[in-house]
Design an enzyme around this catalytic site. Structure first.
Site, short mmCIF file in Angstrom:
data_model
loop_
_atom_site.label_atom_id
_atom_site.label_comp_id
_atom_site.label_asym_id
_atom_site.label_seq_id
_atom_site.Cartn_x
_atom_site.Cartn_y
_atom_site.Cartn_z
N MET A 74 41.98 19.03 42.51
CA MET A 74 41.50 18.31 43.51
C MET A 74 40.46 19.13 44.16
O MET A 74 40.05 19.00 45.31
CB MET A 74 42.52 18.09 44.55
CG MET A 74 43.93 17.40 43.92
SD MET A 74 43.18 15.79 43.34
CE MET A 74 44.55 15.30 42.50
N CYS A 75 39.89 20.26 43.74
CA CYS A 75 38.47 20.86 44.38
C CYS A 75 37.49 20.17 44.29
O CYS A 75 36.99 19.49 43.08
CB CYS A 75 38.65 22.28 43.74
SG CYS A 75 39.67 23.55 44.12
N HIS A 76 36.67 20.30 45.32
CA HIS A 76 35.47 19.65 45.30
C HIS A 76 34.24 20.40 44.50
O HIS A 76 34.26 21.83 44.75
CB HIS A 76 34.63 19.43 46.72
CG HIS A 76 35.62 18.40 47.62
ND1 HIS A 76 36.74 18.78 48.03
CD2 HIS A 76 35.33 17.13 47.69
CE1 HIS A 76 37.25 17.71 48.73
NE2 HIS A 76 36.38 16.48 48.55
N MET A 110 39.61 28.66 47.55
CA MET A 110 40.17 28.41 46.15
C MET A 110 39.01 29.21 44.97
O MET A 110 39.54 29.67 44.06
CB MET A 110 40.14 26.94 45.75
CG MET A 110 41.30 26.12 46.13
SD MET A 110 42.91 27.03 46.12
CE MET A 110 43.13 26.87 44.63
N GLU A 111 37.62 28.98 45.43
CA GLU A 111 36.79 29.73 44.54
C GLU A 111 37.07 31.28 44.56
O GLU A 111 36.91 31.95 43.47
CB GLU A 111 35.24 29.23 45.13
CG GLU A 111 35.01 27.85 44.68
CD GLU A 111 35.74 26.84 45.56
OE1 GLU A 111 35.53 25.75 45.18
OE2 GLU A 111 36.44 27.09 46.62
N ASP A 125 42.51 40.82 29.23
CA ASP A 125 41.97 40.56 27.72
C ASP A 125 41.13 41.82 27.19
O ASP A 125 41.39 42.00 25.89
CB ASP A 125 41.09 39.31 27.86
CG ASP A 125 40.54 38.92 26.46
OD1 ASP A 125 41.30 38.91 25.61
OD2 ASP A 125 39.19 38.88 26.37
#
Length: 156
Positions: A74-76, A110-111, A125
Site C-alpha cells: 500500500m505504499c505510494h 516506510m522508506e 548475508d
C-alpha cells in the site's frame, strides 16, 4: 483512530493522496544487528569472506528505500530527494540509521524502515559464513517531520 488503508467494505486500499498538499518530509529509522565480538572485528577490519560489509549494506539500504513501494503493497511510489545510511560499529553490534527525505503528499517512514531492514539483512548475508546466529532487532521509527499528523520523535 481510523485505519486509512481500509475501505468501507473492510478491504485494503491504497490511500488517495490526490488532494494532499506537498510538504517537505523526513524520517529517521534505526535498528541493529547483534553479533559476536569476532564478527564485529571482521567487519571493522574488512576481514569477512564477502568483502566490505558496510559498503554493500549502505547501497542495499539506499536501493531498498527507493523501491519500498514495490515491497510494501500500500505504499505510494515517491520521488525521494535524499537517502543517507549511517553505521555505528560497537563491540557486539552494528547500529544502522537511515534518514530519508522527500517533498510530497505522503511521508517517508516506510522508506526509512525498509532501508534499515535491508541494510541489516545485508549485514547478515555478508557475515553468515562466519556467524549464523546473529540477531536483527530494534528496527523502529525514531523521527518523522512534515505532514498532517505532525512531527514525531523517540530517542534510541
Amino acid at each position: 483512530m481510523e485505519l486509512t488503508h481500509i475501505n468501507e467494505q473492510g478491504r485494503a486500499r491504497m490511500v488517495d493522496v490526490t488532494e494532499k498538499t506537498q510538504t517537505f518530509r523526513t524520517a529517521i529509522a534505526e535498528g541493529r544487528v547483534r553479533m559476536s565480538p569476532e564478527t564485529a572485528h571482521l567487519i571493522r577490519t574488512g576481514g569477512t569472506p564477502k568483502g566490505d560489509v558496510l559498503a554493500v549494506a549502505q547501497v542495499a539500504g539506499i536501493l531498498a528505500a527507493k523501491r519500498t513501494h514495490e515491497l510494501i503493497p500500500m505504499c505510494h511510489p515517491l520521488r525521494l530527494t535524499g537517502v543517507d545510511i549511517r553505521f555505528q560499529l560497537e563491540e557486539q553490534a552494528v547500529h544502522i540509521q537511515a534518514e530519508v527525505k522527500c517533498r510530497g503528499e505522503t511521508g517517508v517512514e516506510m522508506e526509512a524502515l525498509t532501508a534499515v531492514s535491508a541494510a541489516a539483512l545485508t549485514v547478515y548475508d555478508m557475515c553468515k559464513a562466519v556467524q549464523k546466529d546473529m540477531v536483527i532487532d530494534s528496527v523502529r521509527l525514531c523521527r518523522k517531520t512534515g505532514g498532517k499528523s505532525g512531527d514525531y520523535e523517540k530517542e534510541w
